[in-house]
Design an enzyme around this catalytic site. Sequence first.
Site, PDB file in Angstrom:
ATOM      1  CG  HIS A  22      -1.229   1.157   1.850  1.00 50.50           C
ATOM      2  ND1 HIS A  22      -2.050   2.074   0.912  1.00 50.50           N
ATOM      3  CD2 HIS A  22      -1.159   1.841   2.796  1.00 50.50           C
ATOM      4  CE1 HIS A  22      -2.461   3.070   1.737  1.00 50.50           C
ATOM      5  NE2 HIS A  22      -1.924   3.016   2.923  1.00 50.50           N
ATOM      6  CE1 TYR A  65      -2.991   7.357   5.302  1.00 49.05           C
ATOM      7  CE2 TYR A  65      -4.206   5.685   3.971  1.00 49.05           C
ATOM      8  CZ  TYR A  65      -2.919   5.993   4.470  1.00 49.05           C
ATOM      9  OH  TYR A  65      -2.003   5.081   4.796  1.00 49.05           O
ATOM     10  CB  VAL A 105      -4.697  -6.200  14.397  1.00 47.70           C
ATOM     11  CG1 VAL A 105      -5.245  -5.309  15.367  1.00 47.70           C
ATOM     12  CG2 VAL A 105      -5.265  -7.665  14.781  1.00 47.70           C
ATOM     13  CD1 TRP A 106      -6.468  -2.949   9.702  1.00 51.23           C
ATOM     14  CD2 TRP A 106      -6.549  -0.733   9.023  1.00 51.23           C
ATOM     15  NE1 TRP A 106      -6.677  -2.829   8.449  1.00 51.23           N
ATOM     16  CE2 TRP A 106      -6.913  -1.408   8.002  1.00 51.23           C
ATOM     17  CE3 TRP A 106      -6.641   0.645   9.098  1.00 51.23           C
ATOM     18  CZ2 TRP A 106      -7.392  -0.810   6.814  1.00 51.23           C
ATOM     19  CZ3 TRP A 106      -7.254   1.244   8.068  1.00 51.23           C
ATOM     20  CH2 TRP A 106      -7.493   0.495   6.940  1.00 51.23           C
ATOM     21  CB  THR A 165      -7.533   1.771  13.858  1.00 50.29           C
ATOM     22  OG1 THR A 165      -6.996   2.738  12.985  1.00 50.29           O
ATOM     23  CG2 THR A 165      -8.860   2.423  14.062  1.00 50.29           C
ATOM     24  CG  ASP A 192     -31.083 -18.825  17.036  1.00 51.69           C
ATOM     25  OD1 ASP A 192     -30.130 -18.834  16.056  1.00 51.69           O
ATOM     26  OD2 ASP A 192     -32.135 -18.291  16.899  1.00 51.69           O
TER      27      ASP A 192
END
Length: 814
Positions: A222, A256, A353-354, A356, A546
């Site tokens: 990225h 971003y 996992v980020w 964040t 359930d």
Amino acid sequence: MPKVVIIGAGIVGTSLADELTARGWTDLTVVDRGPLFATGGSTSHAPGLVFQTNPSKTMSAFARYTVEKFRALDHPGGWAFNPVGGLEVATTPERLADLHRKAGWAQSWGIEGRLVTPAECVRLHPLIDRDRVLGGFHTPDDGLAKALRAAEAQALRARARGATFRPHTEVLGILDDGARVTGVRTADGDLDADVVVCAAGFWGAHLARQVGLTLPLVPMAHQYARTGQIAELVGRNTELAEAGLPILRHQDQDLYFREHVDRLGIGSYSHRPMPVDMDTLSADTAGEPMPSMMPFTEEDFAPAWTAAADLLPALHDSKIEEAFNGIFSFTPDGFSIMGEHRELPGFWVAEAVWVTHSAGVAKATAEWIVDGTPSIDTHECDLYRFEDVARSPKFVMQTSSQAFVEVYDIIHPHQYRSALRGLRTSPFHARHTELGAYFYEGGGWERPAWFESNAQLAQRLFDDGLAVPHREGWAARFWSPISVAEAHWTREHVAMYDMTPLTRYEVAGPGAAAFLQEMTTNNVDKSVGSVTYTLLLDHDGGIRSDLTVARMAPQTFQVGANSPMDFDWLSRHKPADVTLRDITGGTCCVGVWGPSARDVVAPLCPDDLSHEGFKYFRALHTHLDAIPVTMMRVSYVGELGWEIYASAEYGAALWDLLADAGAAHGIIPAGRLAFNSLRIEKGYRSWGTDMTTEHRPAAAGLEFAVRLDKQAEFVGKAALRDAPPPASVLRSIVFDDPDAAVLGKEPVSVGEHCVGYVTSAGYSPTLGRTVAYAWLPAGVRPGDPVTVAYRGATHTAAVHAEPVVDPGMSRIKR
Ligand code: FAD
Ligand code: THG
């Protein structure tokens, strides 16, 4: 005290070391192949933007905890979290509308945020070109994590409690004694451990494969770039503060931004997916500063730069100064991967996992390891949520690449995967195709949502006065008014539904009855032919699933379940004298429901199908015409009728038999949309959407399925005994406006205050209104008015007594 080894000293490993040692598990070693704490992993170069708002309540909660924790961390170098706030801008009307949906999620999950005008966007972030933006969504509590400082600060706390950190220690293998994990092998020798946690970032899949575990993640590159000095930023920030403007997202262009003192950092998801080949990783990253950095590919960044300068004209006078293609993990559904290896107890993963979500994931993992149950619902991140088909390398690669491409896209809640379709089809699939089914995908299955073959019938019904809601735009996507006619027809006549994808197991053996008694809440130790609705709870009494449990023989049960996690849970607890088999794929099921169901089926069956002869919630092995079937008098849509199961090879014949026999009674095929509407108006919950482990039975309105007086000390029973009355409860709400539609996760308010959120919704053919489930404070009672925010509109609704339709059960029991 158990001995723990954590593999990886990135943000996840260090956070977990902190959380575990805080719970007293201080005999803990964290090993990393790199130096401390700039190990060279993804954390070492993460720009650390933390946007908390997420469609998932759990992911938002993970992020909230991360913010809360990082804000309070102490590091001699300075802040670990800088709460500059977050701003997302819209440059298209679609995005602007979608920001309303995002604002709804934020409100539902308790995150501060509000929609702002273009002028306010510019006031918040003066670099923005006023003429480019249509509006924005501002979240003041978002901000920047200084990932390395946060990692080190947490590591230092863990170390103060006794944890050891070992740099330059690569784990080469996982050790076990044939039953459990016993440690790890490193170049410097073996380390003993009772618990090993793989927090190795994008290297984790490689390690897990050594112990026979497939982690469906793909390391992807990225792009991240830093500009040169930008005149407009000079003098705004100190070196220490680094940033003062909100972190910025321009999702229409997959971009971003954050400040680095007087420069801007730009992250781009607008390039092609760049999966990383782990076999050539060392060669590919040779010469780069870190093993998680690939060389920058400038041509991939070119469109991003143009788009960035369009939004932030100050960039025209600048250029890229440093840039790289950084590597981190993508998963097929964008969620993390958490849990314990079933075949190798003691081996845990906390992967994909980020930054964040890191502290939230670490806390839940620590609770899970130490207490046995996380305090938050983690099913979306569960290691065992994946169907078999979803673990193939091709599936993982294609869907994770798709997830990369779509990471900033506007995704409709009913939008289904387009790649790799047609993998799982029921034996009725050819007929469904002929009938013009519009297919959704779920668990790899092709599932008809509605049938174009019912279009004429629908038109006739609408012409005759059947109300149909006026839907357009967002709510009309992946929806058809035909579904209203299908649902109505089911209540008035009869319809057939493909229930093949309903997960089902055979549980058999001398210990089967005792096992199911211990695992579930209701009494299932009843006569052969009985069917029982029952719950799987976790040890805290939270609802894991359930089920329907049908006793087909003294030692054989057929269990109707919800997801691969049920198989996992039952497998983990199963004694040796019980076998558990997933029989979904080898069998098929059609639900024949409606007032005329008996007229269709009875003439085909040698057995007595009268109300007294074949009672509600009973099951029977029998024949329909020449076809061997198992019939269960169960109806998730709340009508007279049966689920009819057969071995898969009879499927095509079974469908035709029922369609032919039903023709005289007006039988139609009906799809998932009708199915969903009917089950909602009937008051039946859908696990994973309406209730999860976060909820105990009383809160979810399912106490009727719990037998506390049952002899067996079933899982969760003790927790239920001590449970306080629920603070919030699942309620049905009915909208006032016949055209009002909601799709799920919208915030619900009483007066001015948001008090809850919608889970699922459907258009009730019986009421001619949308009916939804919502979690609301226990004090909000039937009859009370509420409002629901839907993409900028406000719909009024009222809490309704349950079930909304047929409380007397007269439709089913006849
Ligand atoms: P890592 O930090 O990679 O840690 C794993 C550790 O395991 C490494 O230190 C590695 O050396 C060690 N290890 C691996 N194998 C072994 C072994 N066999 N033996 C011993 N040690 C081993 N996230 C955000 O939340 N916000 C952002 O703005 C953001 N921006 C990003 C921008 C870029 C360019 C990139 C690449 C990622 C970004 N991310 C962002 C994602 C984030 O960086 C990662 O998801 C996160 O850092 C992963 O943390 P981790 O601890 O799981 O992995
Ligand atoms: N069919 C079968 N198994 C299933 C489902 C199903 N297992 C998973 C999931 N769906 C379970 N959900 C429900 C929800 C409600 C009912 C059945 C399955 C149901 N409830 C009756 C009621 O509440 O009135 C139960 C009445 C009773 O306990 O006697 O029918 O669709 N095979």
